[in-house]
Design a protein around this motif. Structure first.
Motif, PDB file in Angstrom:
ATOM      1  N   GLY A 102       9.168 103.149  58.365  1.00 40.74           N
ATOM      2  CA  GLY A 102       9.253 102.456  59.654  1.00 40.74           C
ATOM      3  C   GLY A 102      10.547 101.665  59.776  1.00 40.74           C
ATOM      4  O   GLY A 102      11.378 101.693  58.861  1.00 40.74           O
ATOM      5  N   PRO A 103      10.726 100.953  60.901  1.00 44.14           N
ATOM      6  CA  PRO A 103      11.946 100.154  61.072  1.00 44.14           C
ATOM      7  C   PRO A 103      11.892  98.867  60.231  1.00 44.14           C
ATOM      8  O   PRO A 103      10.822  98.453  59.801  1.00 44.14           O
ATOM      9  CB  PRO A 103      11.926  99.808  62.568  1.00 44.14           C
ATOM     10  N   ALA A 237       8.291  96.193  50.537  1.00 42.85           N
ATOM     11  CA  ALA A 237       7.078  95.635  49.940  1.00 42.85           C
ATOM     12  C   ALA A 237       6.342  94.825  51.006  1.00 42.85           C
ATOM     13  O   ALA A 237       6.964  94.176  51.845  1.00 42.85           O
ATOM     14  CB  ALA A 237       7.465  94.736  48.766  1.00 42.85           C
ATOM     15  N   GLU A 238       5.041  94.873  50.996  1.00 39.12           N
ATOM     16  CA  GLU A 238       4.187  94.129  51.932  1.00 39.12           C
ATOM     17  C   GLU A 238       4.388  94.560  53.387  1.00 39.12           C
ATOM     18  O   GLU A 238       4.000  93.863  54.305  1.00 39.12           O
ATOM     19  CB  GLU A 238       4.412  92.612  51.796  1.00 39.12           C
ATOM     20  N   GLN A 239       5.045  95.677  53.600  1.00 42.51           N
ATOM     21  CA  GLN A 239       5.280  96.167  54.966  1.00 42.51           C
ATOM     22  C   GLN A 239       4.963  97.659  55.044  1.00 42.51           C
ATOM     23  O   GLN A 239       4.169  98.092  55.876  1.00 42.51           O
ATOM     24  CB  GLN A 239       6.735  95.882  55.351  1.00 42.51           C
ATOM     25  N   SER A 240       5.580  98.447  54.166  1.00 39.99           N
ATOM     26  CA  SER A 240       5.297  99.892  54.141  1.00 39.99           C
ATOM     27  C   SER A 240       4.011 100.100  53.334  1.00 39.99           C
ATOM     28  O   SER A 240       3.898  99.593  52.220  1.00 39.99           O
ATOM     29  CB  SER A 240       6.424 100.655  53.458  1.00 39.99           C
ATOM     30  N   THR A 241       3.059 100.837  53.900  1.00 37.29           N
ATOM     31  CA  THR A 241       1.830 101.106  53.145  1.00 37.29           C
ATOM     32  C   THR A 241       2.034 102.314  52.239  1.00 37.29           C
ATOM     33  O   THR A 241       2.946 103.127  52.467  1.00 37.29           O
ATOM     34  CB  THR A 241       0.663 101.407  54.101  1.00 37.29           C
ATOM     35  N   ILE A 247       3.342 109.942  53.221  1.00 39.03           N
ATOM     36  CA  ILE A 247       3.642 110.867  54.337  1.00 39.03           C
ATOM     37  C   ILE A 247       5.149 111.076  54.449  1.00 39.03           C
ATOM     38  O   ILE A 247       5.651 112.188  54.575  1.00 39.03           O
ATOM     39  CB  ILE A 247       3.093 110.313  55.670  1.00 39.03           C
ATOM     40  N   CYS A 248       5.859 109.959  54.370  1.00 40.53           N
ATOM     41  CA  CYS A 248       7.324 110.003  54.541  1.00 40.53           C
ATOM     42  C   CYS A 248       7.955 110.849  53.428  1.00 40.53           C
ATOM     43  O   CYS A 248       8.852 111.653  53.679  1.00 40.53           O
ATOM     44  CB  CYS A 248       7.810 108.562  54.494  1.00 40.53           C
ATOM     45  N   GLU A 249       7.461 110.677  52.211  1.00 43.89           N
ATOM     46  CA  GLU A 249       7.999 111.434  51.078  1.00 43.89           C
ATOM     47  C   GLU A 249       7.790 112.932  51.302  1.00 43.89           C
ATOM     48  O   GLU A 249       8.694 113.738  51.060  1.00 43.89           O
ATOM     49  CB  GLU A 249       7.305 110.956  49.797  1.00 43.89           C
ATOM     50  N   LYS A 250       6.605 113.280  51.826  1.00 41.51           N
ATOM     51  CA  LYS A 250       6.317 114.710  52.060  1.00 41.51           C
ATOM     52  C   LYS A 250       7.218 115.268  53.162  1.00 41.51           C
ATOM     53  O   LYS A 250       7.749 116.376  53.054  1.00 41.51           O
ATOM     54  CB  LYS A 250       4.848 114.895  52.436  1.00 41.51           C
ATOM     55  N   ALA A 283      11.274 112.275  40.138  1.00 44.94           N
ATOM     56  CA  ALA A 283       9.921 112.739  39.836  1.00 44.94           C
ATOM     57  C   ALA A 283       9.119 111.662  39.118  1.00 44.94           C
ATOM     58  O   ALA A 283       7.897 111.665  39.136  1.00 44.94           O
ATOM     59  CB  ALA A 283       9.986 113.990  38.966  1.00 44.94           C
ATOM     60  N   ASP A 284       9.821 110.711  38.476  1.00 47.04           N
ATOM     61  CA  ASP A 284       9.119 109.663  37.747  1.00 47.04           C
ATOM     62  C   ASP A 284       8.776 108.482  38.631  1.00 47.04           C
ATOM     63  O   ASP A 284       8.273 107.479  38.157  1.00 47.04           O
ATOM     64  CB  ASP A 284       9.983 109.141  36.584  1.00 47.04           C
ATOM     65  N   ALA A 285       9.100 108.596  39.935  1.00 44.98           N
ATOM     66  CA  ALA A 285       8.931 107.439  40.815  1.00 44.98           C
ATOM     67  C   ALA A 285       7.495 106.924  40.735  1.00 44.98           C
ATOM     68  O   ALA A 285       6.543 107.662  40.886  1.00 44.98           O
ATOM     69  CB  ALA A 285       9.262 107.834  42.252  1.00 44.98           C
ATOM     70  N   ASP A 286       7.375 105.661  40.451  1.00 49.68           N
ATOM     71  CA  ASP A 286       6.041 105.068  40.424  1.00 49.68           C
ATOM     72  C   ASP A 286       6.005 103.805  41.251  1.00 49.68           C
ATOM     73  O   ASP A 286       5.123 103.007  41.145  1.00 49.68           O
ATOM     74  CB  ASP A 286       5.590 104.786  38.993  1.00 49.68           C
ATOM     75  N   GLY A 287       6.935 103.617  42.125  1.00 46.71           N
ATOM     76  CA  GLY A 287       6.938 102.458  43.008  1.00 46.71           C
ATOM     77  C   GLY A 287       8.094 101.562  42.721  1.00 46.71           C
ATOM     78  O   GLY A 287       8.357 100.691  43.443  1.00 46.71           O
TER      79      GLY A 287
END
Ligand SMILES: Nc1ncnc2c1ncn2[C@@H]1O[C@H](COP(=O)(O)OP(=O)(O)O)[C@@H](O)[C@H]1O
Ligand SMILES: [Mg+2]
Length: 287
Positions: A102-103, A237-241, A247-250, A283-287
């Motif tokens: 999102g923005p 953080a605390e904004q993007s769920t 969804i965005c990653e896909k 690929a290792d992205a965990d946040g």
């Protein structure tokens, strides 16, 4: 790509020196024979001839652009820069998009910081293009008052050399001022592809960074992504769920290669006032 390899080696030397508690003298940086490249004929001239704009340091700092000099504040962006360069170099990629679900997640802030971090790699020439055409911000963040309009170049109504400002020897910005209300048609199709190829031929950038619109607000970013080699997603953080990030990653992965996710605006533990950056990578992205 040789220049990118040389820049990665230089970044490692600088980082090791920083971790050891001192900044390297120029002479302490190992010579990089790989940095000798044969430029595209005329590209050096075209790049050098771009009009110069010197941003005001206090203005940049006020807008959270903290990477003009190396130090503790720039360190997370320098890591991001080096990892991105490593992956891009390995794959032969040059076009890197920055987007978010999102923005307000920090796309423009991260793009600017990544750009100035790249600019501290003297062997790398970086061109930044503001393609968030509904909410273009980069000219404001830079403090650039010239009314540059990259949209006029896409439309074939202006010459690129009149719409780009060079802020250091190796960093230039193509910005726009006037928001466009239906930019998807500008962001896809033959014209923008032709413009990018022409910019690459004329100015020979090693990296092109695109500040894109958010993915979940319109189809603007999706329309443009096939023109890129890879993308970074900025989540706040605390904004993007988690659902939005997923969804965005896909959506991104269907159009380009996802380099990683930057978790921006992370509150420091025990300090509600300060915010920072964190990364999940590849690929290792965990946040
Ligand atoms: N790490 C951060 N901590 C605190 N504020 C931030 C951070 N990154 C960005 N911001 C602020 O959040 C707002 C939105 O950032 P911006 O880069 O314009 O987002 P976007 O381009 O995704 O819309 C700006 O006011 C910016 O200064
Ligand atoms: Mg923005």
């Amino acid at each position: 790509m040789d220049r990118i390899q040389a820049a990665i080696a230089r970044a490692r030397t600088e980082r090791d020196a920083l971790l050891a508690g001192h900044r390297p003298e120029p002479s302490a940086v190992a010579p990089q024979p790989d940095a000798i490249v044969t430029p595209t004929p005329g590209a050096a001239d075209a790049w050098s001839a771009l009009p110069i704009f010197k941003p005001d340091a206090a203005h940049l700092e006020k807008n959270r652009i903290v990477t003009r000099d190396s130090g503790a504040k720039s360190a997370p962006f320098d890591v991001l820069r080096t990892r991105a360069l490593q992956q891009m170099s390995a794959e032969g990629w040059t076009r890197l998009a920055v987007t978010s679900p999102g923005p307000g997640c920090g796309k423009s802030t991260v793009t600017m910081n990544l750009a100035f971090s790249l600019a501290r790699q003297p062997d790398i020439r970086t061109l930044v293009i503001d393609l968030d055409l509904r909410r273009p911000m980069l000219a404001n963040l830079l403090g650039l008052t010239d009314r540059h309009e990259i949209t006029a170049v896409i439309r074939g109504k202006a010459d690129a050399a009149t719409q780009i400002a060079r802020v250091t020897d190796n960093l230039a910005f193509a910005t726009t001022r006037t928001p466009v209300h239906d930019p998807a048609e500008l962001l896809q199709g033959r014209r923008i592809g032709d413009m990018l190829r022409s910019l690459e031929e004329r100015f020979a950038p090693d990296v092109i960074l695109f500040d894109l619109p958010p993915i979940m607000v319109s189809d603007d970013a999706i329309a443009f992504l096939p023109n890129t080699d890879c993308a970074l997603m900025i989540a706040a953080a605390e904004q993007s769920t988690l659902g939005q990030v997923d969804i965005c990653e896909k959506e991104l992965a269907a159009q380009t290669s996802v380099l990683g996710v930057v978790l921006n605006k992370c509150p420091y533990p025990g300090d509600g006032q300060r915010y920072g950056y964190g990364y999940g990578y590849g690929a290792d992205a965990d946040g």
